[in-house]
Design a protein around this motif. Structure first.
Motif, PDB file in Angstrom:
ATOM      1  N   HIS A 147       3.027  -6.619  -2.145  1.00 35.15           N
ATOM      2  CA  HIS A 147       1.640  -6.826  -1.475  1.00 35.15           C
ATOM      3  C   HIS A 147       0.884  -7.881  -2.444  1.00 35.15           C
ATOM      4  N   ASN A 179       4.006   0.074  -0.804  1.00 37.08           N
ATOM      5  CA  ASN A 179       2.649   1.162  -0.727  1.00 37.08           C
ATOM      6  C   ASN A 179       3.001   2.338   0.030  1.00 37.08           C
ATOM      7  N   ALA A 182       0.209   3.993   2.484  1.00 35.86           N
ATOM      8  CA  ALA A 182      -0.573   2.937   3.670  1.00 35.86           C
ATOM      9  C   ALA A 182      -0.830   3.613   4.879  1.00 35.86           C
ATOM     10  N   GLU A 183       0.067   4.514   5.468  1.00 35.46           N
ATOM     11  CA  GLU A 183      -0.161   5.111   6.822  1.00 35.46           C
ATOM     12  C   GLU A 183      -1.140   6.458   6.526  1.00 35.46           C
ATOM     13  N   ASP A 184      -1.082   6.912   5.385  1.00 33.78           N
ATOM     14  CA  ASP A 184      -2.011   7.973   5.132  1.00 33.78           C
ATOM     15  C   ASP A 184      -2.599   8.055   3.909  1.00 33.78           C
TER      16      ASP A 184
END
Lengths: 356, 208
Positions: free
Chosen positions: B152, B191, B194-196
């Motif tokens: 990132h 990461n 990222a989704e949670d």
């Protein structure tokens, strides 16, 4: 932010739409009928599945060498934004400049031949005059002289070409990913993978190595001849019509995967199809790899009854490792539930064309 | 020249580097770069060398202690190479390596031994000068901590021991992939929440 070009006009063909924030991207009814639905049967597993990239059915995405569709201008605007935000998305190692010129020539000649109403290329010796009317570009430059272009040859032509591209140098019996642009990628990092060989950059793909897919594909590609390009499909799933599903920006788009409901799924969930084509380049002997992305929302895909039935069966039955790798394991049950309404259990005809 | 690699650990994926036991080969210059317990690998190679004195007379050795403090430099210095250099850290070793590479000709053999961070960074310098990777031998010894690039923010965190870990640059929680870039000389960190956001699994020590 400078776009470097002045879109001539969106005209009545090119759509003025976005792939971010407001997400106004849509396919016209005509574009859905020509959508490259990638499944020729009701089940899916990895395979090399290459075929000659020869002109296909009239009106289809295979008709021309490089399909220029209604999304062209908006996609190029989106690419310019991504590159402005992150210049690392387009890189070419120093020894790949000649391959960049080869690629520029391949694309300019094909587009001028296939779309004379939009593109024109005239040559007087090494002085080339290139006109790209949809993007408002009218430029004279000297072929093989970088100082006459505003970018390196690879980046210059990539800013006018849909699809992510990589250029592979051939040495030591394998292919090396030594140049690439990625602004519409399915979660792979060009910056990280540039410099890797064929097996290295495919390393994270599950199952396929054990199936021997990459050994066979490499063997096949090393024999690729100039003038005889090949193509294959790949696919994944994306929430929202977001072209730039990069790992770099994963913290920004990852959370959208948790926003699906049965009410919004048809509109938000998109089948993401990659029409991949490969070209041996004449001077550099490199291989150019075009990964062209097409997005179709579920609600638009199911307007073709055969595709609705088939997509339901594919999503429902896919090997869990593949659903995980493709990033939709968490939403697979919701997707299958939504799609089940469009699957009456009737048999589907072989092949990917929309007719029943 | 075809090199046969004997993997020390079977690689989990195809971009994961493979390592083998160092062996002496004829060369006009033997460039040896080691850290931590990599010194032992070099000493053992020399013990088995057919022409030990000839090899030492054409050897340039660069050494730095390992990320875990392992310091076997005295034994390495004692073998009596034509040139021996001891650096306090990897970053302080690399400028000398770059300088030596300017004068290295084809016919040089490279021997890298120790942690993956040292091996990867030295290999990158050597490959940047155009040497084929078949001239580079690598033997992994000692610490298995990893050098990881955050995909990132692009920052590199050295000596990563736990998975997941916090990026030392942007602070995101990253999981460590086996996907490895020779050009960057690092594994990839992605990461994990990222989704949670906020749902970070407990860190475990995976690399020691």
């Amino acid at each position: 932010m400078s776009l470097d070009f002045k879109p001539g006009a969106f005209s009545d063909f090119f759509r003025d739409e976005t792939f971010r924030e407001s997400f106004t991207y849509r396919n016209s009814p005509d574009a859905i009928r020509r959508f490259p639905f990638p499944f020729d049967r009701d089940e899916y597993m990895y395979s090399v599945n290459m075929e000659p990239h020869v002109p296909g059915r009239k009106g289809s995405v295979f008709e021309k060498t490089f399909d220029v569709d209604e999304h062209y201008v908006s996609e190029m605007i989106d690419r310019a934004k991504v590159l402005a935000d992150d210049p690392l998305r387009c890189q070419s190692l120093p020894h790949m400049t000649l391959a960049g010129w080869d690629t520029l020539e391949l694309i300019m000649e094909a587009k001028a031949r296939d779309y004379p109403q939009w593109f024109s290329l005239t040559k007087e010796g090494d002085r080339w005059h290139w006109i790209n009317r949809p993007l408002g570009i009218d430029h004279t430059f000297t072929f093989l002289d970088e100082s006459t272009l505003p970018y390196g040859p690879f980046e210059y032509i990539m800013r006018q070409t849909q699809g992510d591209w990589t250029l592979q140098d051939e040495r030591d019996g394998t292919l090396w990913l030594d140049a690439g642009v990625a602004t519409s990628q399915a979660d792979w990092s060009a910056d990280f993978d540039i410099g890797m060989n064929f097996h290295e950059w495919h390393a994270p793909v599950p199952l396929a190595h054990d199936l021997g897919v990459f050994d066979r594909a490499l063997k096949f590609l090393l024999k690729l001849q100039h003038g005889s390009p090949v193509r294959r499909f790949n696919w994944t799933m994306t929430v929202n019509p977001l072209l730039d599903t990069s790992p770099e920006n994963y913290p920004k788009w990852g959370p959208t995967k948790t926003t699906l409901t049965q009410e919004n799924l048809g509109r938000k969930q998109h089948l993401r199809v990659e029409l991949q084509s490969l070209y041996r380049l004449p001077r550099s002997n490199a291989i150019a790899f075009d990964i062209r992305c097409y997005l179709g929302s579920f609600e638009q895909i199911v307007t073709v009854p055969k595709w609705g039935r088939r997509l339901h069966r594919i999503v429902r039955d896919l090997h869990p490792d593949l659903a995980t790798y493709k990033g939709f394991i968490r939403n697979r049950p919701a997707m299958a539930e939504w799609l089940s309404k469009y699957d009456d259990g009737a048999p589907t005809s072989p092949g990917w064309w929309p007719e029943d | 020249m075809k090199t046969s690699l004997t993997p020390v650990d079977a690689p989990s994926i195809r971009s994961r580097p493979v390592y083998a036991v160092l062996e002496s080969r004829p060369a006009s210059l033997h460039l040896i770069v080691a850290d931590g317990e990599g010194a032992d690998a070099v000493v053992e190679m020399l013990d088995k060398a057919n022409d030990r004195s000839g090899m030492l007379a054409a050897a340039h050795v660069m050494y730095t202690p390992g990320p875990d403090g392992a310091d076997h430099g005295a034994a390495l210095e004692a073998i009596g190479a034509a040139q021996f250099f001891r650096a306090p850290t990897i970053p302080s070793l690399l400028p000398r390596l770059q300088r030596v590479l300017l004068d290295a000709h084809m016919g040089t053999q490279f021997y890298l031994a120790g942690t993956e961070g040292l091996i990867g960074q030295a290999e990158r310098e050597i490959m940047n000068t155009g040497f084929p990777h078949v001239a580079i031998q690598k033997e992994h010894r000692g610490s298995t901590v990893r050098r990881v690039q955050c995909v990132h923010c692009k920052g590199i965190t050295e000596n990563v021991a736990t998975d997941p870990f916090k990026c030392s640059h942007c602070g995101l929680n990253l999981f460590v992939r086996d996907h490895y870039s020779r050009r960057i000389a690092a594994f990839q960190g992605v990461n994990i929440d990222a989704e949670d956001p906020g749902k970070v699994p407990e860190s475990v020590v995976r690399f020691k």
